[in-house]
Write an enzyme that holds these catalytic residues in place. Structure first.
Site, PDB file in Angstrom:
ATOM      1  N   ARG A  15       0.951  -0.904  -0.031  1.00 48.77           N
ATOM      2  CA  ARG A  15      -0.082   0.183   0.013  1.00 48.77           C
ATOM      3  C   ARG A  15       0.906   1.160  -0.182  1.00 48.77           C
ATOM      4  O   ARG A  15       2.045   1.258   0.275  1.00 48.77           O
ATOM      5  CB  ARG A  15      -0.993  -0.016   1.241  1.00 48.77           C
ATOM      6  CG  ARG A  15      -1.979  -0.862   1.220  1.00 48.77           C
ATOM      7  CD  ARG A  15      -2.794  -1.061   2.517  1.00 48.77           C
ATOM      8  NE  ARG A  15      -2.038  -1.681   3.675  1.00 48.77           N
ATOM      9  CZ  ARG A  15      -2.394  -1.708   4.918  1.00 48.77           C
ATOM     10  NH1 ARG A  15      -3.494  -1.229   5.160  1.00 48.77           N
ATOM     11  NH2 ARG A  15      -1.356  -2.130   5.819  1.00 48.77           N
ATOM     12  N   LYS A  73       1.907   2.103   7.556  1.00 42.49           N
ATOM     13  CA  LYS A  73       1.987   1.313   8.732  1.00 42.49           C
ATOM     14  C   LYS A  73       3.111   2.091   9.713  1.00 42.49           C
ATOM     15  O   LYS A  73       3.950   2.987   9.151  1.00 42.49           O
ATOM     16  CB  LYS A  73       2.482   0.051   8.280  1.00 42.49           C
ATOM     17  CG  LYS A  73       1.778  -1.113   7.791  1.00 42.49           C
ATOM     18  CD  LYS A  73       0.279  -1.151   8.489  1.00 42.49           C
ATOM     19  CE  LYS A  73       0.727  -2.074   9.771  1.00 42.49           C
ATOM     20  NZ  LYS A  73      -0.294  -2.299  10.625  1.00 42.49           N
ATOM     21  N   TYR A  91      -1.081   4.636  10.564  1.00 44.96           N
ATOM     22  CA  TYR A  91      -1.381   3.582  11.508  1.00 44.96           C
ATOM     23  C   TYR A  91      -0.291   3.424  12.363  1.00 44.96           C
ATOM     24  O   TYR A  91       0.525   2.604  11.963  1.00 44.96           O
ATOM     25  CB  TYR A  91      -2.155   2.203  10.821  1.00 44.96           C
ATOM     26  CG  TYR A  91      -3.319   2.533  10.271  1.00 44.96           C
ATOM     27  CD1 TYR A  91      -4.406   2.570  10.579  1.00 44.96           C
ATOM     28  CD2 TYR A  91      -3.231   2.265   8.552  1.00 44.96           C
ATOM     29  CE1 TYR A  91      -5.631   2.959   9.899  1.00 44.96           C
ATOM     30  CE2 TYR A  91      -4.416   2.567   7.968  1.00 44.96           C
ATOM     31  CZ  TYR A  91      -5.538   2.729   8.637  1.00 44.96           C
ATOM     32  OH  TYR A  91      -6.813   2.920   7.768  1.00 44.96           O
ATOM     33  N   HIS A  93      -1.029   1.987  16.072  1.00 44.28           N
ATOM     34  CA  HIS A  93      -1.249   0.879  16.954  1.00 44.28           C
ATOM     35  C   HIS A  93      -0.163   0.640  18.063  1.00 44.28           C
ATOM     36  O   HIS A  93       0.460  -0.346  18.091  1.00 44.28           O
ATOM     37  CB  HIS A  93      -1.499  -0.522  16.112  1.00 44.28           C
ATOM     38  CG  HIS A  93      -2.588  -0.349  14.851  1.00 44.28           C
ATOM     39  ND1 HIS A  93      -3.854  -0.517  15.463  1.00 44.28           N
ATOM     40  CD2 HIS A  93      -2.588  -0.283  13.703  1.00 44.28           C
ATOM     41  CE1 HIS A  93      -4.799  -0.396  14.387  1.00 44.28           C
ATOM     42  NE2 HIS A  93      -3.884  -0.315  13.310  1.00 44.28           N
ATOM     43  N   GLU A 116      -5.958   5.355  13.489  1.00 42.86           N
ATOM     44  CA  GLU A 116      -6.782   4.464  14.180  1.00 42.86           C
ATOM     45  C   GLU A 116      -7.508   5.017  15.487  1.00 42.86           C
ATOM     46  O   GLU A 116      -8.569   4.593  15.801  1.00 42.86           O
ATOM     47  CB  GLU A 116      -6.057   3.105  14.513  1.00 42.86           C
ATOM     48  CG  GLU A 116      -4.923   3.133  15.880  1.00 42.86           C
ATOM     49  CD  GLU A 116      -3.682   3.671  15.252  1.00 42.86           C
ATOM     50  OE1 GLU A 116      -2.879   3.577  16.161  1.00 42.86           O
ATOM     51  OE2 GLU A 116      -3.788   3.943  14.096  1.00 42.86           O
ATOM     52  N   ASP A 268      -3.065  -6.094  15.653  1.00 44.30           N
ATOM     53  CA  ASP A 268      -2.333  -4.996  15.643  1.00 44.30           C
ATOM     54  C   ASP A 268      -2.213  -4.243  17.006  1.00 44.30           C
ATOM     55  O   ASP A 268      -1.590  -3.641  17.266  1.00 44.30           O
ATOM     56  CB  ASP A 268      -3.258  -4.088  14.657  1.00 44.30           C
ATOM     57  CG  ASP A 268      -2.362  -4.051  13.249  1.00 44.30           C
ATOM     58  OD1 ASP A 268      -1.362  -4.330  13.105  1.00 44.30           O
ATOM     59  OD2 ASP A 268      -3.110  -3.583  12.201  1.00 44.30           O
TER      60      ASP A 268
END
Length: 372
Positions: A15, A73, A91, A93, A116, A268
């Site tokens: 991605r 990520k 993201y 996490h 998130e 995650d």
């Protein structure tokens, strides 16, 4: 503002944080977009498409040197050296990530904005939703694949055969992941059980999953009973920003039938199954107590084109707001402010601080950015 788009280096992560169309929108708004060479190739976006959109194709160092860095990520250890007094929007996490990442963010002075934990006016998670939807759909299809006998599974097909449903799918969690997984499993023709905490959600669930399912309260005893004959368990538990609770204990896994499959989408955030541990697309499964565990931490990376288009559609308005307003964007929007997980050397998301034992480094975001 200078906005850097970096190439992801996580295993099989194809991605990219911005499409060429998104870059065009930002450039037209007067911002400089610096795209690391090859960042979009895995999602079938060539460097030339970004150039035509007005972006500059640059090195990793130049992309990371931007005032606002956007990713998909969390930064990996090899990327910690790029962290400095900048804004990184991705993201994260953090509650389920290695503590070293949060420590690197704290030491560098980076402002970490997590997709998130950003909330809209209804308290929903608009930037987590698109990837949760992809992961929910995928959880059932990948679970079905590993149920095949040649993969060590039980040999049970999830589907309707001459009008008869085959395969029992148990889903823990009735949010975006759970609902997409339920709709996919029911549509395939499996018997579907969804465990949630609020029975009042059932009417909404029935509108979204017309093929049918059964609901149960996600308490230890009913969870244990349903797992004894489940073919596929989908872990879809989410606590905003916090480490996922272990709703499925190791003793429950031991009582599952050999060749059953667990897909722990909650991985995650640490996973909702006690026996789960993070896996990768290159090495996606392991067997524990005879049960196949799939716990890939970047599941939507398997479908990068779809995921990138969906992600950019969700994030672009917020990226544009950050680029135009800077700190005023989260300062004037309490839901946006909840995206701030690390700022000025402090952890600003309490569940993260609690999960990592960093309460001594916790401050409310409002005290640092002046949320109004």
């Amino acid at each position: 503002m200078k906005i850097g788009v970096v190439k992801e280096i996580k295993d099989q992560e194809n991605r990219v944080a911005l499409t060429p169309a998104g870059a065009d929108t930002l450039v037209r708004a007067g911002h400089a977009v610096l795209v690391q060479a090859g960042a979009g190739v895995g999602s079938a976006f060539a460097d030339e498409e970004y150039r035509r959109a007005g972006a500059q194709i640059v090195t990793a160092e130049a992309a990371w040197d931007a005032e606002l860095v956007i990713k998909v990520k969390e930064p990996l250890e090899a990327e910690y050296r790029y962290l400095k007094n900048q804004w990184v929007f991705t993201y994260f996490h953090l509650a389920g990530a290695p503590k070293a990442l949060t420590e690197a963010l704290l030491a560098s002075g980076t402002t970490a904005l997590a997709y998130e934990t950003l909330e809209d006016e209804r308290g929903k998670l608009p930037l987590l939703a698109p990837m949760s939807a992809v992961a929910g759909n995928m959880a059932v299809t990948v679970g079905s694949y590993y149920l095949a006998k040649f993969n060590g599974g039980k040999g049970v097909q999830l589907g309707r055969v001459l009008g008869q449903r085959h395969g029992k799918v148990v889903i823990l969690g009735d949010g975006v992941v759970g609902r997409h997984a339920g709709r996919t499993a029911a549509g395939m023709g499996a018997e579907v059980w969804i465990g949630g905490l609020h029975a009042e959600h059932v009417p909404d669930l029935r509108r979204e999953i017309p093929e049918g399912f059964e609901f149960f309260l996600a308490q230890p005893d009913p969870i244990a009973r349903h797992l004894e004959d489940a073919d596929l368990l989908v872990g879809a538990v989410l606590h905003h920003g916090a480490k996922a609770p272990h709703l499925v204990t190791e003793s429950m896994v031991r009582r599952m039938q050999p060749g059953s499959v667990i897909v722990d989408v909650s991985i995650d955030q640490g996973g909702c199954v006690e026996t789960s541990r993070p896996t990768s697309h290159s090495d996606p499964v392991f067997v524990k107590h005879g049960v196949i565990h799939y716990a890939v931490t970047n599941m939507p990376g398997a479908y990068p084109r779809t995921s990138t288009l969906a992600l950019t559609a969700a994030t672009l308005p917020y990226i544009l707001e950050l680029a135009e307003k800077g700190v005023e964007a989260p300062r004037g929007n309490p839901g946006f402010a909840k995206a701030v997980n690390v700022c000025q050397g402090y952890v600003t998301c309490r569940p993260v601080a609690e999960a990592l034992g960093l309460l001594s480094r916790y401050r409310e975001a409002a005290t640092l950015i002046g949320v109004g």
